[in-house]
Each structure stands twice: as structure tokens, then as C-alpha cells.
Design a protein around this motif. Structure first.
Motif, mmCIF file in Angstrom:
data_model
loop_
_atom_site.group_PDB
_atom_site.id
_atom_site.type_symbol
_atom_site.label_atom_id
_atom_site.label_comp_id
_atom_site.label_asym_id
_atom_site.label_seq_id
_atom_site.Cartn_x
_atom_site.Cartn_y
_atom_site.Cartn_z
ATOM 1 N N ILE A 71 129.854 -6.840 69.736
ATOM 2 C CA ILE A 71 128.879 -6.689 68.662
ATOM 3 C C ILE A 71 128.586 -8.070 68.101
ATOM 4 O O ILE A 71 129.500 -8.773 67.671
ATOM 5 N N ASP A 72 127.311 -8.494 68.105
ATOM 6 C CA ASP A 72 126.976 -9.843 67.648
ATOM 7 C C ASP A 72 126.829 -9.893 66.128
ATOM 8 O O ASP A 72 127.053 -8.904 65.425
ATOM 9 N N GLU A 73 126.441 -11.064 65.607
ATOM 10 C CA GLU A 73 126.368 -11.269 64.166
ATOM 11 C C GLU A 73 125.317 -10.375 63.511
ATOM 12 O O GLU A 73 125.402 -10.072 62.324
ATOM 13 N N ALA A 74 124.310 -9.966 64.272
ATOM 14 C CA ALA A 74 123.256 -9.097 63.742
ATOM 15 C C ALA A 74 123.631 -7.622 63.791
ATOM 16 O O ALA A 74 122.887 -6.775 63.290
ATOM 17 N N GLY A 75 124.776 -7.308 64.397
ATOM 18 C CA GLY A 75 125.197 -5.913 64.515
ATOM 19 C C GLY A 75 124.681 -5.214 65.752
ATOM 20 O O GLY A 75 124.859 -4.000 65.903
ATOM 21 N N ASP A 76 124.042 -5.956 66.668
ATOM 22 C CA ASP A 76 123.561 -5.362 67.916
ATOM 23 C C ASP A 76 124.687 -5.321 68.945
ATOM 24 O O ASP A 76 125.614 -6.131 68.907
ATOM 25 N N PHE A 77 124.582 -4.372 69.887
ATOM 26 C CA PHE A 77 125.606 -4.165 70.903
ATOM 27 C C PHE A 77 125.230 -4.887 72.189
ATOM 28 O O PHE A 77 124.097 -4.801 72.661
ATOM 29 N N LEU A 78 126.210 -5.572 72.778
ATOM 30 C CA LEU A 78 126.074 -6.145 74.111
ATOM 31 C C LEU A 78 127.032 -5.414 75.023
ATOM 32 O O LEU A 78 128.216 -5.291 74.717
ATOM 33 N N CYS A 79 126.536 -4.911 76.146
ATOM 34 C CA CYS A 79 127.345 -4.078 77.035
ATOM 35 C C CYS A 79 127.249 -4.586 78.474
ATOM 36 O O CYS A 79 126.160 -4.815 78.993
ATOM 37 N N LEU A 80 128.411 -4.746 79.096
ATOM 38 C CA LEU A 80 128.491 -5.085 80.509
ATOM 39 C C LEU A 80 128.789 -3.832 81.313
ATOM 40 O O LEU A 80 129.689 -3.076 80.976
ATOM 41 N N ASP A 81 128.040 -3.624 82.361
ATOM 42 C CA ASP A 81 128.407 -2.618 83.359
ATOM 43 C C ASP A 81 128.839 -3.387 84.588
ATOM 44 O O ASP A 81 128.017 -3.827 85.382
ATOM 45 N N ASN A 82 130.153 -3.616 84.724
ATOM 46 C CA ASN A 82 130.638 -4.420 85.834
ATOM 47 C C ASN A 82 131.227 -3.571 86.949
ATOM 48 O O ASN A 82 131.961 -4.073 87.786
ATOM 49 N N ILE A 83 130.925 -2.285 86.955
ATOM 50 C CA ILE A 83 131.437 -1.387 87.980
ATOM 51 C C ILE A 83 130.318 -0.860 88.871
ATOM 52 O O ILE A 83 130.392 -0.918 90.098
ATOM 53 N N ILE A 84 129.250 -0.362 88.255
ATOM 54 C CA ILE A 84 128.206 0.329 89.013
ATOM 55 C C ILE A 84 127.025 -0.583 89.327
ATOM 56 O O ILE A 84 126.700 -0.839 90.483
ATOM 57 N N THR A 85 126.366 -1.126 88.300
ATOM 58 C CA THR A 85 125.109 -1.839 88.503
ATOM 59 C C THR A 85 125.209 -3.338 88.307
ATOM 60 O O THR A 85 124.255 -4.055 88.584
ATOM 61 N N SER A 86 126.332 -3.863 87.802
ATOM 62 C CA SER A 86 126.487 -5.284 87.502
ATOM 63 C C SER A 86 125.320 -5.765 86.650
ATOM 64 O O SER A 86 124.500 -6.582 87.061
ATOM 65 N N SER A 87 125.264 -5.241 85.427
ATOM 66 C CA SER A 87 124.152 -5.544 84.545
ATOM 67 C C SER A 87 124.640 -5.824 83.130
ATOM 68 O O SER A 87 125.753 -5.459 82.752
ATOM 69 N N LEU A 88 123.799 -6.485 82.357
ATOM 70 C CA LEU A 88 124.037 -6.769 80.950
ATOM 71 C C LEU A 88 122.919 -6.128 80.149
ATOM 72 O O LEU A 88 121.740 -6.352 80.433
ATOM 73 N N SER A 89 123.278 -5.332 79.138
ATOM 74 C CA SER A 89 122.291 -4.642 78.317
ATOM 75 C C SER A 89 122.539 -4.938 76.847
ATOM 76 O O SER A 89 123.677 -5.122 76.423
ATOM 77 N N LYS A 90 121.455 -4.966 76.083
ATOM 78 C CA LYS A 90 121.556 -5.164 74.639
ATOM 79 C C LYS A 90 120.896 -3.992 73.931
ATOM 80 O O LYS A 90 119.797 -3.582 74.283
ATOM 81 N N GLU A 94 121.314 0.921 66.098
ATOM 82 C CA GLU A 94 120.990 2.349 66.167
ATOM 83 C C GLU A 94 121.109 2.898 67.573
ATOM 84 O O GLU A 94 120.958 4.105 67.782
ATOM 85 N N GLY A 95 121.379 2.009 68.541
ATOM 86 C CA GLY A 95 121.526 2.457 69.922
ATOM 87 C C GLY A 95 120.257 2.371 70.734
ATOM 88 O O GLY A 95 120.215 2.833 71.871
ATOM 89 N N ASN A 96 119.186 1.779 70.185
ATOM 90 C CA ASN A 96 117.935 1.651 70.927
ATOM 91 C C ASN A 96 118.010 0.463 71.880
ATOM 92 O O ASN A 96 118.483 -0.617 71.499
ATOM 93 N N PRO A 97 117.551 0.626 73.127
ATOM 94 C CA PRO A 97 117.625 -0.474 74.099
ATOM 95 C C PRO A 97 116.683 -1.606 73.716
ATOM 96 O O PRO A 97 115.527 -1.378 73.359
ATOM 97 N N LEU A 98 117.191 -2.838 73.794
ATOM 98 C CA LEU A 98 116.375 -4.012 73.490
ATOM 99 C C LEU A 98 115.985 -4.750 74.761
ATOM 100 O O LEU A 98 114.835 -5.123 74.935
ATOM 101 N N TRP A 99 116.931 -4.961 75.651
ATOM 102 C CA TRP A 99 116.638 -5.543 76.952
ATOM 103 C C TRP A 99 117.834 -5.349 77.876
ATOM 104 O O TRP A 99 118.929 -5.015 77.431
ATOM 105 N N GLY A 100 117.597 -5.557 79.167
ATOM 106 C CA GLY A 100 118.659 -5.465 80.165
ATOM 107 C C GLY A 100 118.368 -6.402 81.322
ATOM 108 O O GLY A 100 117.200 -6.616 81.672
ATOM 109 N N VAL A 101 119.405 -6.996 81.883
ATOM 110 C CA VAL A 101 119.232 -7.921 82.999
ATOM 111 C C VAL A 101 120.281 -7.635 84.063
ATOM 112 O O VAL A 101 121.369 -7.132 83.770
#
Length: 285
Positions: A71-90, A94-101
Motif C-alpha cells: 500500500i503506497d503513501e496515497a493508500g492505493d494497492f500494488l499487487c504482484l501476480d508472480n504465479i500465473i500472469t507475471s504482472s503488476l497491477s495498481k 476502493e479496489g478500482n483498477p488504475l493500471w496493469g503491466v
């Protein structure tokens, strides 16, 4: 996911059990939107029978390694999926998607600095790698690849911290694959400092006495000025230590807490000394 107060008391629990119960209540069809401060699971059901479908707005994270959610300083979530898709999502708070790479590395840790820039560490092709992402759109700002230990070793960054100047500090595990004189080499560890622009400033090896503990415990942190603190991952029996390094990686001090092993040794020596006192008195007489 759970929220705990300063005394360790659980305020609410939104673990997988809570999610499963919510899904069952929704007939198995659930779109999870987020978790409020009070612990309420915000969910919206959707039914496939009427032709409506959609992807989950709050993606479940596979916890293959430690530190895959931040959780960053703004309270947003950063999530790694390092098992299935190897992706980073923010996601927003409130749980709304901001971006993913998509990631090209085997990522093991995600953190953010005071400006909410995203730092991801892991390994790729036997080398350690740390990458910095723009907090707004997830664009890669820089990528630094280095190999602290060579000769057939695989290097992985396991933890990252940042100081107030934007420098990143990374500790990692080195899995030795080459054998020497028929014996497998022990795992090694490293500590590296990277500038705000991605330049590798310095690297130290043999940082932790038992490198594999990096998979189990948090053993390092950095203060606002860039001083580094290292714990040796000791035990109640063997004892433990805390070491402070300056911004150049040089030792400032080391504090050691004796374990039960040392205490037992002292007790045995004391008992032996007590048993010798009568003998010495008798000889003196």
C-alpha cells in the motif's frame, strides 16, 4: 487480508474464508470491489444466465512469495501476480483498477517510495533485477540488472527499501548451483544501493549468515537518511544481532543479544567454578 490495531487485536478479517462465504451468498457469482475501513466487503454480483459477464475488478493475488502486496503513501494497492500472469497491477483504495503491466522478470517484491514511484525486484536469467515504474500509468522509468555473485549462481532480490532522497536499497538471495570439490556451495546474500536514476552505486555480499532466512523473515530496513539496518535472523537459542551501516555500506555499530546457548554456557562455567571452590580451599589449607 486483515486489519489489526496497535495492540495486535483483529479489527476485521477479509481472508479467503470471508470471500468464499460472500461468493456462496451471491450464488457463486461475485465481483469484488474492495474492502472498506470497517472491513465490509464491497461486492457486486453478476449472472451469466442473463448473458451478462465481466472480469473481476479487484484481482485476487497469488501469494507465491512474501511482499507481493503493498500500500503506497496515497493508500492505493500494488499487487504482484508472480504465479500465473507475471504482472503488476495498481488499484485505488476502493479496489478500482488504475493500471496493469506485464513483467519480464520473476518478481518477488513490490514497494513504493515517498513519491509513490513503484519499485519491483526479483531475478531474470541468473541476474538480480530492480525496476522503477511511474505511479500514474505504470510506465517503466528504468531497469537495472546486475549479478552480485557469478560462477553459476542465480541472484534474486527479496526485499527493497527507499530513503528520502529516492535511493533504493535491495537485499537478495544467491542460489549457488555450481559444486566445488564435489560439495554444493552454500547460498549467499547481497545488499545493493541504487541511485534515483537506476545507477548501481555499490554491492556487498555475505551480508546475512543464513541467506535462506530472507524467504521467511524481514531482515533489513533503511531510515530516512539512508542508513541501513540488518538483522541476522538469529534464534532464542543462538541469539541475534542488529547491525547499522552508513550510506556507503560501512558498519557503524553492531548490537548483539545473547541467546540461551551463551547463558547455559555461563551457567555451566559458574557451576563448575562453584564446585572447584571447596577443592581449592582444601588444597590451600
Amino acid at each position: 487480508l486483515a486489519k489489526v490495531d496497535s495492540n495486535g487485536k483483529i479489527i476485521w478479517d477479509a481472508s479467503s474464508v470471508a470471500r468464499v462465504n460472500a461468493m456462496q451468498a451471491a450464488g457463486g457469482k461475485l465481483r469484488l470491489l474492495g474492502v472498506s475501513d470497517s472491513g465490509d466487503v464491497a461486492a457486486e454480483t453478476f449472472g451469466l444466465e442473463d448473458g451478462e459477464s465481466g472480469e473481476s475488478l479487484f484481482v485476487p493475488v497469488w501469494l507465491g512469495y512474501l511482499n507481493t502486496v503493498h500500500i503506497d503513501e496515497a493508500g492505493d494497492f500494488l499487487c504482484l501476480d508472480n504465479i500465473i500472469t507475471s504482472s503488476l497491477s495498481k488499484f485505488s483504495r476502493e479496489g478500482n483498477p488504475l493500471w496493469g503491466v506485464k513483467l519480464t522478470q520473476d518478481a518477488m517484491i513490490v514497494v513504493s517510495d515517498r513519491e509513490n514511484n513503484v519499485l519491483v525486484g526479483g531475478g531474470t536469467q541468473r541476474s538480480a533485477v530492480i525496476e522503477k515504474y511511474n505511479p500514474t500509468d505504470g510506465a517503466v522509468l528504468w531497469s537495472t540488472v546486475f549479478q552480485p555473485v557469478e560462477s553459476g549462481a542465480s541472484n534474486y532480490i527479496m526485499d527493497i527499501a527507499a530513503d528520502n532522497s529516492g535511493n533504493a536499497y535491495a537485499v537478495g538471495y544467491v542460489r549457488m548451483s555450481a559444486a566445488t570439490d564435489g560439495q554444493m556451495q552454500k547460498g549467499n546474500s547481497f545488499l545493493a544501493k541504487i541511485s534515483p536514476t537506476g545507477e548501481l552505486l555499490w554491492v556487498k555480499t555475505d551480508v546475512f549468515p543464513k541467506a535462506s532466512n530472507l524467504f521467511r523473515y524481514k531482515q533489513f530496513d533503511v531510515d530516512q537518511s539512508g542508513n541501513v539496518y540488518l538483522a541476522d535472523g538469529g534464534s532464542w537459542f543462538r541469539g541475534t544481532s542488529l547491525t547499522k551501516l552508513d550510506t556507503e555500506g560501512k558498519e557503524v555499530w553492531k548490537a548483539v543479544t545473547p541467546g540461551l546457548k551463551l547463558m547455559l554456557t555461563i551457567m555451566l562455567l559458574a557451576l563448575a567454578a562453584l564446585n572447584l571452590i571447596p577443592v581449592l580451599k582444601e588444597k590451600h589449607q
